[in-house]
Design an enzyme around this catalytic site. Sequence first.
Site, mmCIF file in Angstrom:
data_model
loop_
_atom_site.group_PDB
_atom_site.id
_atom_site.type_symbol
_atom_site.label_atom_id
_atom_site.label_comp_id
_atom_site.label_asym_id
_atom_site.label_seq_id
_atom_site.Cartn_x
_atom_site.Cartn_y
_atom_site.Cartn_z
ATOM 1 N N THR A 194 0.844 -1.182 0.000
ATOM 2 C CA THR A 194 0.000 0.000 0.000
ATOM 3 C C THR A 194 0.881 1.233 0.000
ATOM 4 O OG1 THR A 194 -1.745 1.192 1.202
ATOM 5 C CG2 THR A 194 -0.194 -0.072 2.532
ATOM 6 N N GLU A 341 -4.940 -2.388 5.495
ATOM 7 C CA GLU A 341 -4.480 -3.001 6.731
ATOM 8 C C GLU A 341 -5.567 -3.800 7.451
ATOM 9 O OE1 GLU A 341 -1.889 0.615 5.923
ATOM 10 O OE2 GLU A 341 -3.987 0.024 5.647
ATOM 11 N N LYS A 451 -8.983 22.945 8.031
ATOM 12 C CA LYS A 451 -9.034 23.739 9.264
ATOM 13 C C LYS A 451 -9.084 25.208 8.878
ATOM 14 C CE LYS A 451 -6.132 20.116 11.230
ATOM 15 N NZ LYS A 451 -5.962 19.427 9.931
ATOM 16 N N TRP A 456 -13.418 23.073 11.871
ATOM 17 C CA TRP A 456 -13.012 21.896 11.112
ATOM 18 C C TRP A 456 -14.090 21.612 10.078
ATOM 19 C CZ3 TRP A 456 -9.956 17.271 13.346
ATOM 20 C CH2 TRP A 456 -8.820 17.741 13.995
#
Length: 558
Positions: A194, A341, A451, A456
Amino acid sequence: MITTKLIPRTPEAVEPPLLIKTLLAQSLRYEPHREIVYRDLFRMNYVEFNKRVRRLANLLTKLGVKPGDTVAVLDWDSHRYLECFFGVTSMGAVLHTVNVRLSPAQILYTMNHAQDKVVLIHEDFLPILTAINEQLTTVETYVILSDNVYTNLNATAQLPAGFSCEYEAGLRTESDEYDFPDFDENTWATTFYTTGTTGNPKGVYFSHRQLFMHTMGLSTFVCGYQAVPFTSVADVYMPITPMFHVHAWGFPFLATMLSAKQVYPGRYEPEILLKLLLTEGVTLSHCVPTILTMLVNSPVAKQVDLSRWKVIVGGSALTKGLAKAALDLGIQVYQGYGMSETAPIMTLTQLNDSERPLPIDEQVDYRTRTGRVAPFVDIRLMDDDGNFVPHDGHSLGEVVTRGYWMTQGYYEDPERSKDLWKGGWLHTGDVASMTPDYWLLIADRTKDVIKTGGEWVSSLDIENLISQLDGVGEVAVVGLPDERWGERPNALIVQKPGFDLTTDGIRQTLHERIESGHLNKWYLPDHILFVTEIPKTSVGKIDKKRIRSEMKDQILSA
């Protein structure tokens, strides 16, 4: 640690290990005459498939492959790849599914790092091999994979130097008898690489036990809890996610265990995908949004009945605009979430008794959520201090997870493995909230959250809004540095054919949303650029790192 009472052990009792060969064995029990199809070139039933898997194991043994050795595959999605999923792993060797979309230098690195011994390679990828062959350090021989042998039964592939045989010719010389051995279920089964934002590709790896448990979890979710409604052995499965990418999300293992009909499309081309979809009666697929967008926009898609087709979308967020476009064509779309993963399934869309009866327009909100947490997976949200965040549907935190099929780390990379499992939880790098009824709502990647002005802002939320505007085919939103606000959102848009969108028109529509209270002012992009194509990674995800770099240069030079 608490003290418990263990069950008595009988020396003669046998507890079989959880091995991939056990999944293969189920395919002969119930529907052995169902077919496995490759494009319009090849078809066989599960009886023949099992024989071919054993022939492959005998061929690899003749080529010197022993338990623990690594066999690499570079191929399009095919029946040959499926045979390797079972033949290579069940003999105790390690299957390296090579990402053919990486650069030749990255492919070279992964093959040397994985210590590939034998390589099975489609003739389309021979130019890659030519570029790196002299620098491969562990490869001993090659097997060529050719489609010409299916169109001309008398054809024989010309073998380049260093090749042992052509795949089909090699199988014909071998016995279909091979007794796959028992071994420890924690034996290494697969590996692939990956890519990240920095450094070399990272090698993830999975054991037989992990892949067996992933198959059981996936089966429970899609067949038992109907995360994808009515998924069963009667479905016809066709992957539209590369088999090198996280085992095609694990569905080939499940489809084989269920002896479901499987269709493998080879190289992805809209015409052949739609042809197979119709002629072979495909009912279940999975893909990234890029592929679904390509199919939805195909003129042929508007002329055929796609109402039996269920599609799981992952890799990138399924926007509401794309979901509505697919649903308008009758395609039943659902969202899935995972990462390399995690093998990969962590969540899927799952509508419960109160959500399933809702009108399709009202279901869009649920179908574009990240999904409900999969069985046997534990997902929590964690703040920067390592504290868990409440699952109230609002509080944000990094998604951390545990489960029976998560990778143990990165091959020969202890530091990054330690970071991955910091504090005993696998860290995804994704920011999300979770509802009390286990809907995960990804807000953004930690590196993609914008940000701005102390707020956010989720780039995915902005993409969702813009994707629903008439004429928008694809959209990507990234944050770029701003002296006053820290960062500000900026958008790339690909418009649908036949539309003439303008920056002013997009802005006006978004301003109307702000004035009506449906959109926060922080969400209005500073710059909107129209492009013919949005940059993608090697597995079809939107490449926001590249977009940020290129867009920054474009804006500064304007």
